[in-house]
Scaffold this motif. Structure first.
Motif, PDB file in Angstrom:
ATOM      1  N   THR A  96      25.593   5.555   0.666  1.00 49.41           N
ATOM      2  CA  THR A  96      27.026   5.815   0.503  1.00 49.41           C
ATOM      3  C   THR A  96      27.598   5.192  -0.754  1.00 49.41           C
ATOM      4  O   THR A  96      28.709   5.541  -1.151  1.00 49.41           O
ATOM      5  CB  THR A  96      27.792   5.271   1.717  1.00 49.41           C
ATOM      6  OG1 THR A  96      27.528   3.852   1.842  1.00 49.41           O
ATOM      7  CG2 THR A  96      27.345   5.969   3.002  1.00 49.41           C
TER       8      THR A  96
ATOM      9  N   SER B  85      31.946   8.333  -1.623  1.00 55.93           N
ATOM     10  CA  SER B  85      32.908   9.140  -0.867  1.00 55.93           C
ATOM     11  C   SER B  85      34.238   9.249  -1.595  1.00 55.93           C
ATOM     12  O   SER B  85      34.945  10.253  -1.479  1.00 55.93           O
ATOM     13  CB  SER B  85      33.118   8.532   0.528  1.00 55.93           C
ATOM     14  OG  SER B  85      33.647   7.215   0.417  1.00 55.93           O
TER      15      SER B  85
ATOM     16  N   ASP C  98      31.881   3.874  -4.953  1.00 57.11           N
ATOM     17  CA  ASP C  98      31.957   4.476  -3.628  1.00 57.11           C
ATOM     18  C   ASP C  98      31.820   5.987  -3.805  1.00 57.11           C
ATOM     19  O   ASP C  98      32.696   6.640  -4.380  1.00 57.11           O
ATOM     20  CB  ASP C  98      33.287   4.119  -2.950  1.00 57.11           C
ATOM     21  CG  ASP C  98      33.292   4.499  -1.485  1.00 57.11           C
ATOM     22  OD1 ASP C  98      32.493   5.375  -1.083  1.00 57.11           O
ATOM     23  OD2 ASP C  98      34.104   3.928  -0.722  1.00 57.11           O
TER      24      ASP C  98
END
Length: 632
Positions: free
Chosen positions: A393, A410, A408
């Motif tokens: 992730t 995401s 990050d």
């Protein structure tokens, strides 16, 4: 008799013409006496003296006399031959010869000499060619020569005039340019003086603000010390109360001392939360906090124990068959970056790859087709290393701008930046627990960074030159580094101390990595030498020369039976230690190879080159040779 002598003298002045009749006259400048020869027989002798020897002697004497006369005329004459006046008959003869009138010449000579022999006229009565005519001819020739010289001088003068005009124009241009440069220089000098004056006006204010800042830091330090002392006293009193009331348990609140950093809860994993709960329970059982650093940095992560099971062992058993050189096929060539591809990282769960480049960008793309999924911008210099979080992730990158950044995936942005290295950061690695990041720098140090507390936990010093690569031993607290000082080192990340040093390379080490089973280390140096080391005994097991060009990066396949080496000669060297074979994969031409990695889910070998391309090599597939140029 005198006419014949004069005729001979006139004919002797022009040797090229008067060679048909030879007579000796008394008209001579020397004192030599010639014998008389009758007109009927030029070479007749007196009666009673006809002897061959005498004839030969006479001919020889005549030849010697002619030679002496010629040499004497050359030595005694003050004028050149061309300055002697030309006789009329010679002039006509030369004239006819020059125009090729041979028959007319024969008639003229026949009639001329007949008239002279008859006594109609004498050669000296005819005289010479008038001097005026000769002078006119000479003046005419000289006039023509002077005209040619005049034309040449005119042409040279015109060229000089053109060159002079050109130089004048260039001089005017440079003079104008010099004036403009001087004006610009004066304007810049005025601007610099004005800026210096402006800056000088701010110096007192800056000095005052610096003093205030230092005073505030001192006050903050004193306040922190007083607060820590007060917290210690409160904790001690609560422990005393707890001991005085054994039947009643009091939960001691743990005060957080020091600077608190706001942190997203999403970055704190379940493993770290469990470790923190265990630490808090241990603190409660002990009744007091003994570690002052833990009081100052309560968010510091706990290193996991080294008794964890390496999950890569099962995967290595599944991939027990070694990869063979003959089974590699070039499946695709992707153009992903404008500059060299310096690092590669394979996603642990999906068919995705991240590449870092000298163009200051990292790109995440899908395998086989090379579709760009995400582009990371933020580094101010080349990206040197990248590594995925164990969960896939997050991503950590290192750069030549001396920073280490955590991204990050995401959110598609940078969430944390570590600063502390003095020079460029060459490589980075993520701990298996996901709470620590290691970095290697050109400043001869390596650092262990705590992701949760956002600080450097340890600085590992010991190498004497640039640290080229760094890697965590899977599911362990051991760190492997390679350096330009020709050594490899193992470090304990919990203490920041060196555990072991590997000696054997004769040149600077570029990269080192663990095998999937963690029992071997592969390293390469700048002369293309690959070494395999036994981790337990710290000795080299095998040394393979893949040079003479530099070996830039090395990677184990997932069976641990083959090693891929990125070489500067534009090839990927596949080494099978068990078979003792070295094979080359050609796909980038003569372009330098800088990175290499294996992608386990798809059983592919990836290689990055200095031209910004990435080659995909498929194992066990009959992929055709494709070349795709994609612009990201």
């Amino acid at each position: 008799m005198e006419e014949k002598e004069e005729d001979a003298e006139a004919s002797g002045s022009e040797v090229s013409v008067c060679l048909q009749k030879i007579t000796i006259t008394d008209y001579s400048t020397d004192d030599y006496q010639y014998e008389e020869v009758s007109a009927d027989d030029e070479f007749s002798l007196q009666e009673g003296d006809e002897d061959l020897s005498e004839v030969l002697q006479a001919v020889q004497e005549q030849a010697e006399d002619a030679h002496i006369l010629a040499s004497k005329s050359v030595l005694t004459s003050e004028k050149s031959v061309s300055e002697i006046p030309e006789a009329m008959d010679d002039f006509f003869c030369n004239f006819l010869v020059s125009f090729g009138m041979s028959r007319t010449l024969d008639c003229f000579q026949t009639e001329w000499y007949e008239l002279i022999e008859r006594g109609v006229f004498r050669a000296k009565d005819v005289g010479f060619v008038p001097t005026v005519y000769t002078c006119n001819q000479q003046l005419k020739a000289e006039n023509m020569r002077l005209r040619e010289d005049l034309d040449n001088y005119k042409r040279a003068a015109n060229k000089a005039k053109e060159a002079f005009l050109k130089m004048q124009k260039e001089r005017d241009f440079h003079r104008m340019h010099h004036k403009r440069v001087v004006q610009e220089k004066n304007r810049l000098i005025c601007d610099i003086r004005r800026l210096k004056a402006h800056y000088a006006s701010y110096e007192p204010v800056l000095k005052q603000m610096t003093e205030k800042y230092q005073s505030a830091l001192r006050q903050k330090m004193l306040t922190s010390l007083e607060r820590d002392r007060a917290v210690g006293q409160v904790t001690g009193l609560q422990a005393i109360l707890h001991n005085l009331q054994p039947g009643y348990a009091i939960q001691i609140p743990v005060k957080k001392a020091g600077h608190e950093c706001e942190r997203k809860k999403g970055l704190e994993g379940s493993t770290q939360r469990a470790l923190q709960e265990a630490r808090q329970q241990k603190m409660l059982d002990a009744g007091l906090v003994k570690d002052s650093e833990k009081k100052r940095y309560p968010k510091d992560s706990e290193f996991p124990v080294d008794s964890q099971v390496n999950s890569y062992l099962a995967r290595a058993k599944e991939c027990s068959q070694p990869l063979k050189h003959g089974e590699y096929k070039l499946e695709n060539t992707l153009k992903l970056h404008d500059s060299a591809v310096s690092c590669l990282a394979s996603h642990p769960l999906k068919d995705m790859v991240v590449t870092g480049s000298d163009d200051r960008l990292w790109k995440m793309w899908a395998l086989r087709d090379g579709d760009i999924i995400m582009v990371g911008e933020g580094h101010t210099d080349w990206v040197s290393g990248c590594c995925f979080h164990p969960s896939g992730t997050q991503l950590v990158t290192s750069s030549g701008d001396t920073t280490v950044r955590i991204w990050d995936l995401s959110k598609g942005g940078c969430v944390l930046t570590f600063k502390g290295h003095a020079q460029a950061v060459w490589d980075c690695s993520w701990h298996s627990c996901g709470d620590f990041v290691a970095s290697a720098s050109k400043d001869s140090t390596s650092k262990i960074w705590d992701v949760n507390s956002e600080r450097c936990r340890y600085t590992m010093r010991g190498h004497k030159d640039s640290v080229s690569s760094i890697e965590f031993l899977p599911f362990s607290n051991t760190v492997l580094t390679s350096s330009a000082d020709k050594t490899l080192s193992l470090w304990d990340a919990r203490t920041g101390l060196r555990v072991c040093t590997f000696y054997g390379h004769l040149h600077s080490c570029n990269h080192a990595t663990f095998s999937p089973e963690s029992n071997m280390i592969a390293s390469c140096d700048t002369c293309g030498v690959l070494k395999l080391w036994d981790v337990r005994q710290a000795v080299p097991m095998l040394s393979v020369d893949t040079g003479p060009r530099s070996a830039n990066q090395v990677a184990f396949d997932h069976s641990g039976c083959a090693v891929a080496v990125a070489s500067s000669d534009g090839t990927v060297k596949v080494v099978q230690p068990g078979l003792g074979q070295v094979h080359s994969l050609q796909g980038h031409g003569e372009t330098e190879m800088q990175s290499v990695a294996f992608h386990c889910p798809a059983e592919r070998l990836l290689s990055g080159a200095a031209d910004g391309t990435v080659c995909l090599w498929t194992y066990g597939a009959s992929a055709s040779m494709l070349s795709m140029e994609r612009t990201a």
